[in-house]
Design a protein around this motif. Structure first.
Motif, PDB file in Angstrom:
ATOM      1  N   GLY A 147       0.800  -1.217   0.000  1.00 10.31           N
ATOM      2  CA  GLY A 147       0.000   0.000   0.000  1.00 10.31           C
ATOM      3  C   GLY A 147       0.830   1.262   0.000  1.00 10.31           C
ATOM      4  N   LYS A 148       0.219   2.365   0.459  1.00 11.38           N
ATOM      5  CA  LYS A 148       0.903   3.654   0.545  1.00 11.38           C
ATOM      6  C   LYS A 148       0.465   4.376   1.816  1.00 11.38           C
ATOM      7  N   THR A 149       1.268   5.362   2.239  1.00 13.39           N
ATOM      8  CA  THR A 149       0.974   6.101   3.456  1.00 13.39           C
ATOM      9  C   THR A 149      -0.046   7.209   3.199  1.00 13.39           C
ATOM     10  N   ILE A 150      -0.962   7.402   4.177  1.00 12.06           N
ATOM     11  CA  ILE A 150      -1.906   8.517   4.158  1.00 12.06           C
ATOM     12  C   ILE A 150      -2.064   9.006   5.605  1.00 12.06           C
ATOM     13  N   ASN A 151      -2.588  10.196   5.778  1.00 10.21           N
ATOM     14  CA  ASN A 151      -2.885  10.722   7.126  1.00 10.21           C
ATOM     15  C   ASN A 151      -1.738  10.507   8.112  1.00 10.21           C
ATOM     16  N   THR A 152      -0.594  11.091   7.791  1.00 12.72           N
ATOM     17  CA  THR A 152       0.582  10.973   8.657  1.00 12.72           C
ATOM     18  C   THR A 152       0.513  11.981   9.805  1.00 12.72           C
ATOM     19  N   THR A 153       0.714  11.512  11.031  1.00  7.69           N
ATOM     20  CA  THR A 153       0.796  12.388  12.197  1.00  7.69           C
ATOM     21  C   THR A 153       2.216  12.320  12.745  1.00  7.69           C
ATOM     22  N   TYR A 154       2.464  12.989  13.862  1.00  6.97           N
ATOM     23  CA  TYR A 154       3.818  13.038  14.414  1.00  6.97           C
ATOM     24  C   TYR A 154       4.323  11.653  14.811  1.00  6.97           C
ATOM     25  N   ASN A 155       3.453  10.836  15.414  1.00 10.01           N
ATOM     26  CA  ASN A 155       3.871   9.538  15.950  1.00 10.01           C
ATOM     27  C   ASN A 155       3.398   8.334  15.140  1.00 10.01           C
ATOM     28  N   SER A 156       2.493   8.520  14.207  1.00  8.98           N
ATOM     29  CA  SER A 156       1.907   7.361  13.529  1.00  8.98           C
ATOM     30  C   SER A 156       1.515   7.696  12.097  1.00  8.98           C
ATOM     31  N   THR A 157       1.214   6.637  11.349  1.00  7.65           N
ATOM     32  CA  THR A 157       0.811   6.799   9.954  1.00  7.65           C
ATOM     33  C   THR A 157      -0.233   5.748   9.603  1.00  7.65           C
ATOM     34  N   THR A 158      -1.230   6.173   8.857  1.00  2.00           N
ATOM     35  CA  THR A 158      -2.218   5.239   8.322  1.00  2.00           C
ATOM     36  C   THR A 158      -1.739   4.763   6.952  1.00  2.00           C
ATOM     37  N   VAL A 159      -1.821   3.464   6.715  1.00  2.00           N
ATOM     38  CA  VAL A 159      -1.416   2.878   5.429  1.00  2.00           C
ATOM     39  C   VAL A 159      -2.664   2.423   4.688  1.00  2.00           C
ATOM     40  N   LYS A 160      -2.875   2.964   3.502  1.00  2.00           N
ATOM     41  CA  LYS A 160      -3.975   2.497   2.654  1.00  2.00           C
ATOM     42  C   LYS A 160      -3.489   1.280   1.880  1.00  2.00           C
ATOM     43  N   LEU A 161      -4.175   0.164   2.019  1.00  2.00           N
ATOM     44  CA  LEU A 161      -3.749  -1.094   1.416  1.00  2.00           C
ATOM     45  C   LEU A 161      -4.190  -1.204  -0.037  1.00  2.00           C
ATOM     46  N   ILE A 162      -3.459  -2.013  -0.821  1.00  2.00           N
ATOM     47  CA  ILE A 162      -3.851  -2.236  -2.217  1.00  2.00           C
ATOM     48  C   ILE A 162      -5.126  -3.063  -2.310  1.00  2.00           C
ATOM     49  N   THR A 163      -5.565  -3.630  -1.178  1.00  2.00           N
ATOM     50  CA  THR A 163      -6.822  -4.374  -1.128  1.00  2.00           C
ATOM     51  C   THR A 163      -8.001  -3.463  -0.811  1.00  2.00           C
ATOM     52  N   SER A 164      -7.749  -2.160  -0.733  1.00  2.19           N
ATOM     53  CA  SER A 164      -8.787  -1.196  -0.382  1.00  2.19           C
ATOM     54  C   SER A 164      -9.913  -1.179  -1.411  1.00  2.19           C
ATOM     55  N   ASP A 165     -11.128  -0.836  -0.940  1.00  2.00           N
ATOM     56  CA  ASP A 165     -12.266  -0.700  -1.854  1.00  2.00           C
ATOM     57  C   ASP A 165     -12.353   0.709  -2.434  1.00  2.00           C
ATOM     58  N   ASP A 166     -11.330   1.527  -2.200  1.00  2.00           N
ATOM     59  CA  ASP A 166     -11.269   2.876  -2.761  1.00  2.00           C
ATOM     60  C   ASP A 166     -10.817   2.794  -4.218  1.00  2.00           C
ATOM     61  N   LEU A 167     -11.744   3.012  -5.135  1.00  2.00           N
ATOM     62  CA  LEU A 167     -11.448   2.880  -6.558  1.00  2.00           C
ATOM     63  C   LEU A 167     -10.553   4.001  -7.070  1.00  2.00           C
ATOM     64  N   ASN A 168     -10.386   5.058  -6.258  1.00  2.00           N
ATOM     65  CA  ASN A 168      -9.497   6.157  -6.653  1.00  2.00           C
ATOM     66  C   ASN A 168      -8.037   5.842  -6.351  1.00  2.00           C
ATOM     67  N   PHE A 169      -7.805   4.759  -5.611  1.00  2.00           N
ATOM     68  CA  PHE A 169      -6.431   4.351  -5.292  1.00  2.00           C
ATOM     69  C   PHE A 169      -5.930   3.454  -6.414  1.00  2.00           C
ATOM     70  N   LYS A 170      -5.060   4.005  -7.254  1.00  2.00           N
ATOM     71  CA  LYS A 170      -4.568   3.272  -8.417  1.00  2.00           C
ATOM     72  C   LYS A 170      -3.040   3.245  -8.415  1.00  2.00           C
ATOM     73  N   VAL A 171      -2.495   2.154  -8.908  1.00  2.00           N
ATOM     74  CA  VAL A 171      -1.042   1.992  -9.002  1.00  2.00           C
ATOM     75  C   VAL A 171      -0.692   1.555 -10.419  1.00  2.00           C
ATOM     76  N   SER A 172       0.253   2.259 -11.038  1.00  2.00           N
ATOM     77  CA  SER A 172       0.715   1.861 -12.363  1.00  2.00           C
ATOM     78  C   SER A 172       1.613   0.635 -12.235  1.00  2.00           C
ATOM     79  N   VAL A 173       1.301  -0.416 -13.009  1.00  2.00           N
ATOM     80  CA  VAL A 173       2.057  -1.672 -12.897  1.00  2.00           C
ATOM     81  C   VAL A 173       2.584  -2.117 -14.252  1.00  2.00           C
ATOM     82  N   SER A 174       3.523  -3.027 -14.181  1.00  2.00           N
ATOM     83  CA  SER A 174       4.120  -3.614 -15.371  1.00  2.00           C
ATOM     84  C   SER A 174       3.994  -5.127 -15.306  1.00  2.00           C
ATOM     85  N   ILE A 175       3.414  -5.737 -16.355  1.00  2.00           N
ATOM     86  CA  ILE A 175       3.305  -7.197 -16.423  1.00  2.00           C
ATOM     87  C   ILE A 175       4.462  -7.699 -17.286  1.00  2.00           C
TER      88      ILE A 175
END
Length: 266
Positions: A147-175
């Motif tokens: 995944g990737k990092t989102i909502n970073t605070t001083y002590n912690s970070t939320t990680v959005k996973l590639i398994t997320s149901d957020d269709l706006n989260f896209k990653v360019s890949v190579s097969i």
């Protein structure tokens, strides 16, 4: 007198319990939400992370294996990509790739919690701005991209996973095919068979079951060459204009304890 002291003690216990419950609720709420957090919420979240680490220390201190796969994460990922280094440099020059894996520093982090209602969307880790973490950094384990990092605070970070149901989260890949690389977009997750989806695949691409899928380096957030998985299933759209691939990863998304955040070299 004794009853007064006992009542005061009970009140203190109730207040402490309420504060802990409030902190947990705030963490769950922030994990569930896709908006940016406010200053007050970030403060509560940081305080709750510190409290959680203090309470958990007696247990984690006894765990002699607590760092075993933290160090492996980045090292194994680099070994996987070692054979691709020459190709990566050539492709970087040819395609004007943004960054490659060698241009990033690894930051190991421990998973603190996950939102049960949105289990496959996000997780919370114990590294934040104090460790140089920013939003939109790639996050990996020794099994590849998660995944990737989102909502970073001083002590912690939320990680959005590639398994997320957020269709706006896209990653360019190579097969990686026998005829060269084919580029597409990773977006979406199929809970039925535990695969991530790759869409907009050229119908003429010579893709077969078992082909490897890596990050392409064309996305600004992700260096080229991070392993994602292998093609498990190929499905054509109803007009046969493009394919959707179903990718089986090596990662067990039900059992993630340590991750590595790829921080760009300065």
């Amino acid at each position: 007198m004794y009853k007064v002291k006992e009542n005061n003690k009970k009140k203190k216990i109730i207040i402490i319990i309420l504060m802990i419950v409030l902190a947990i609720l705030l963490i769950f709420y922030s994990l569930m939400s896709k908006r940016k957090m406010g200053i007050i919420e970030r403060g509560f979240k940081d305080a709750s992370v510190v409290a959680e680490k203090v309470f958990a220390y007696p247990f984690t201190a006894l765990n002699t294996n607590k760092g075993s796969d933290m160090s492996k994460s980045y090292i194994i990922q680099k070994n996987v990509n070692a054979s691709l280094e020459k190709e990566v440099e050539e492709l970087k020059n040819e395609l004007n790739l943004n960054k490659t894996l060698t241009e990033y520093d690894p930051v190991s982090a421990t998973v603190l919690s996950r939102n049960k209602g949105y289990f496959y969307n996000t997780l919370l880790v114990d590294k934040g701005k104090k460790d140089g973490i920013k939003d939109d950094m790639a996050v990996v384990t020794y099994n590849g991209l998660i995944g990737k990092t989102i909502n970073t605070t001083y002590n912690s970070t939320t990680v959005k996973l590639i398994t997320s149901d957020d269709l706006n989260f896209k990653v360019s890949v190579s097969i990686m095919t026998d005829n060269g690389d084919s580029f597409a977009i990773l977006s979406g997750y199929n809970k039925k068979d535990g695969t991530v989806k790759v869409t907009d695949v050229d119908k003429d691409a010579n893709i077969k079951i078992g082909d490897k899928v890596l990050t392409s380096g064309l996305s600004s957030n992700f260096p080229r060459g991070i392993y994602i998985g292998e093609v498990k299933k190929i499905k054509s759209d109803k007009y046969n204009l493009s394919h959707t691939l179903y990718i089986k990863t090596k990662e067990d998304f039900n059992n993630i304890h340590y991750v590595t955040i790829l921080k760009e070299n300065k």
